[in-house]
Scaffold this motif. Structure first.
Motif, short mmCIF file in Angstrom:
data_model
loop_
_atom_site.label_atom_id
_atom_site.label_comp_id
_atom_site.label_asym_id
_atom_site.label_seq_id
_atom_site.Cartn_x
_atom_site.Cartn_y
_atom_site.Cartn_z
N MET A 244 0.85 -1.19 0.00
CA MET A 244 0.00 0.00 0.00
C MET A 244 0.88 1.25 0.00
O MET A 244 2.01 1.22 0.51
CB MET A 244 -0.90 0.01 1.25
CG MET A 244 -1.86 -1.16 1.33
SD MET A 244 -2.78 -1.16 2.90
CE MET A 244 -3.69 0.38 2.77
N PRO A 245 0.37 2.37 -0.55
CA PRO A 245 1.13 3.62 -0.46
C PRO A 245 1.39 4.00 1.00
O PRO A 245 0.52 3.84 1.86
CB PRO A 245 0.21 4.64 -1.14
CG PRO A 245 -0.68 3.83 -2.03
CD PRO A 245 -0.87 2.52 -1.32
N ALA A 246 2.59 4.50 1.28
CA ALA A 246 3.00 4.81 2.65
C ALA A 246 2.10 5.83 3.33
O ALA A 246 1.96 5.82 4.56
CB ALA A 246 4.44 5.31 2.66
N ASP A 247 1.45 6.71 2.55
CA ASP A 247 0.59 7.73 3.15
C ASP A 247 -0.88 7.31 3.23
O ASP A 247 -1.73 8.09 3.66
CB ASP A 247 0.73 9.06 2.41
CG ASP A 247 0.34 8.96 0.93
OD1 ASP A 247 0.14 7.84 0.42
OD2 ASP A 247 0.24 10.03 0.29
N SER A 248 -1.20 6.07 2.85
CA SER A 248 -2.57 5.56 2.99
C SER A 248 -2.93 5.51 4.47
O SER A 248 -2.07 5.29 5.33
CB SER A 248 -2.69 4.16 2.41
OG SER A 248 -2.48 4.16 1.03
N ILE A 249 -4.21 5.67 4.75
CA ILE A 249 -4.69 5.67 6.13
C ILE A 249 -5.30 4.32 6.46
O ILE A 249 -6.09 3.77 5.70
CB ILE A 249 -5.74 6.78 6.35
CG1 ILE A 249 -5.14 8.16 6.05
CG2 ILE A 249 -6.32 6.72 7.76
CD1 ILE A 249 -4.01 8.57 6.97
N VAL A 250 -4.91 3.78 7.62
CA VAL A 250 -5.50 2.56 8.16
C VAL A 250 -6.00 2.86 9.57
O VAL A 250 -5.53 3.80 10.21
CB VAL A 250 -4.49 1.38 8.19
CG1 VAL A 250 -4.07 0.99 6.78
CG2 VAL A 250 -3.28 1.70 9.03
N SER A 251 -6.95 2.06 10.04
CA SER A 251 -7.46 2.22 11.39
C SER A 251 -6.90 1.13 12.28
O SER A 251 -6.78 -0.02 11.86
CB SER A 251 -8.99 2.13 11.41
OG SER A 251 -9.55 3.18 10.68
N GLN B 286 -6.64 6.44 13.65
CA GLN B 286 -6.19 6.31 12.27
C GLN B 286 -4.74 6.73 12.18
O GLN B 286 -4.33 7.73 12.77
CB GLN B 286 -7.06 7.16 11.35
CG GLN B 286 -8.49 6.66 11.29
CD GLN B 286 -9.30 7.36 10.23
OE1 GLN B 286 -9.08 8.52 9.92
NE2 GLN B 286 -10.23 6.63 9.65
N VAL B 287 -3.97 5.91 11.44
CA VAL B 287 -2.55 6.17 11.24
C VAL B 287 -2.21 5.91 9.78
O VAL B 287 -2.98 5.28 9.05
CB VAL B 287 -1.67 5.27 12.15
CG1 VAL B 287 -1.92 5.54 13.63
CG2 VAL B 287 -1.86 3.80 11.83
N THR B 288 -1.06 6.41 9.35
CA THR B 288 -0.62 6.12 7.99
C THR B 288 -0.02 4.71 7.94
O THR B 288 0.37 4.15 8.97
CB THR B 288 0.44 7.12 7.50
OG1 THR B 288 1.61 6.96 8.31
CG2 THR B 288 -0.06 8.56 7.56
N VAL B 289 0.07 4.16 6.74
CA VAL B 289 0.72 2.87 6.56
C VAL B 289 2.15 2.93 7.08
O VAL B 289 2.63 2.01 7.75
CB VAL B 289 0.66 2.43 5.08
CG1 VAL B 289 1.62 1.29 4.79
CG2 VAL B 289 -0.76 2.05 4.70
N LYS B 290 2.83 4.05 6.80
CA LYS B 290 4.21 4.20 7.27
C LYS B 290 4.27 4.10 8.80
O LYS B 290 5.15 3.43 9.36
CB LYS B 290 4.78 5.53 6.80
CG LYS B 290 6.22 5.77 7.21
CD LYS B 290 6.74 7.09 6.68
CE LYS B 290 8.19 7.31 7.12
NZ LYS B 290 8.73 8.56 6.62
N GLU B 291 3.34 4.76 9.49
CA GLU B 291 3.31 4.70 10.96
C GLU B 291 3.00 3.27 11.43
O GLU B 291 3.61 2.79 12.38
CB GLU B 291 2.26 5.66 11.51
CG GLU B 291 2.63 7.13 11.34
CD GLU B 291 1.48 8.05 11.69
OE1 GLU B 291 1.74 9.03 12.43
OE2 GLU B 291 0.34 7.81 11.24
N ALA B 292 2.06 2.61 10.77
CA ALA B 292 1.69 1.24 11.15
C ALA B 292 2.89 0.30 10.99
O ALA B 292 3.16 -0.52 11.87
CB ALA B 292 0.51 0.75 10.32
#
Length: 176
Positions: free
Chosen positions: A90-97, A159-165
Motif C-alpha cells: 500500500m502507499p506509505a501515506d494511505s490511512i489505516v485504522s 487512524q494512522v498512515t501505513v508508514k506509521e503502522a
C-alpha cells in the motif's frame, strides 16, 4: 459427530465460558456485513454460521503460519473471500485504522477495500487459555502470522498512515 466435531463444539462452549463475548465477536468478524478480514459467504447470521461450524466435516491441518501450541483444522464445507493485504503493498501515506474489536488488548490494522480471492475452505485454530482448549480464531483461507501489537489506551479506532503502522511493527491490514 466425529471426534473433531465434538472437540470443536467443546472448544466453542469453553471459549464462551472462559472468554465471555470473544466467540460472538469472532463470528461477527467473519460475516460480510459486520466483518473485517476474510469473511465467509452464504451465511446471514452468527447463529447460522455457528451451526455450520459445528456441522462441518473437519480434518487436521498443518501450515507454517500456525503458531506453536495451537492446532488447526480445515473444512471444505465453508467457503469465503480473502480479506488481508500486506501493508508494504500500500502507499506509505494511505490511512489505516487501529482495531481491537474482539477486546484482546492488541490492535491490528483495518482498511476499507474490496475483498479478494474466493477460497473454498475455512480453517479453525484451537489453543489453550486458562489451561482449557478454546477457539483462537477461524477464517476462510490459509493462516497468516498475526499482525498485531499491544494496545495502549486510546489506540482502538485511531487512524494512522501505513508508514506509521509499519513503524509500530504491523505488517498486514484486514479489509473491511
Amino acid at each position: 459427530m466425529t471426534n473433531i466435531q465434538i472437540r470443536i463444539a467443546r472448544a466453542i462452549d469453553t471459549t464462551r465460558r472462559v472468554v465471555p463475548g470473544y466467540f460472538e465477536k469472532t463470528l461477527a468478524q467473519r460475516l460480510p456485513k459486520t466483518g473485517a478480514g476474510s469473511v465467509v459467504v452464504g451465511f446471514e447470521s452468527a447463529e447460522e454460521l455457528e451451526r455450520a461450524l459445528m456441522a462441518a466435516k473437519w480434518e487436521s491441518y498443518s501450515h507454517p503460519a500456525v503458531m506453536a501450541g495451537t492446532e488447526a483444522f480445515i473444512t471444505k464445507d465453508i467457503r469465503g473471500l480473502l480479506g488481508v493485504i500486506d501493508l508494504v503493498d500500500m502507499p506509505a501515506d494511505s490511512i489505516v485504522s487501529l482495531d481491537d474489536r474482539k477486546n484482546t488488548s492488541k490492535v491490528s490494522c483495518v482498511v476499507e477495500g474490496v475483498r479478494g480471492q474466493d477460497v473454498d475452505f475455512t480453517v479453525i485454530i484451537l489453543g489453550t487459555e486458562q489451561d482449557e482448549e478454546i477457539v483462537f480464531t477461524f477464517h476462510p483461507g490459509a493462516p497468516v502470522r498475526p499482525s498485531q501489537v499491544q494496545a495502549e489506551p486510546g489506540m482502538h479506532g485511531r487512524q494512522v498512515t501505513v508508514k506509521e503502522a509499519l513503524g509500530m511493527g504491523l505488517q498486514t491490514a484486514k479489509i473491511a
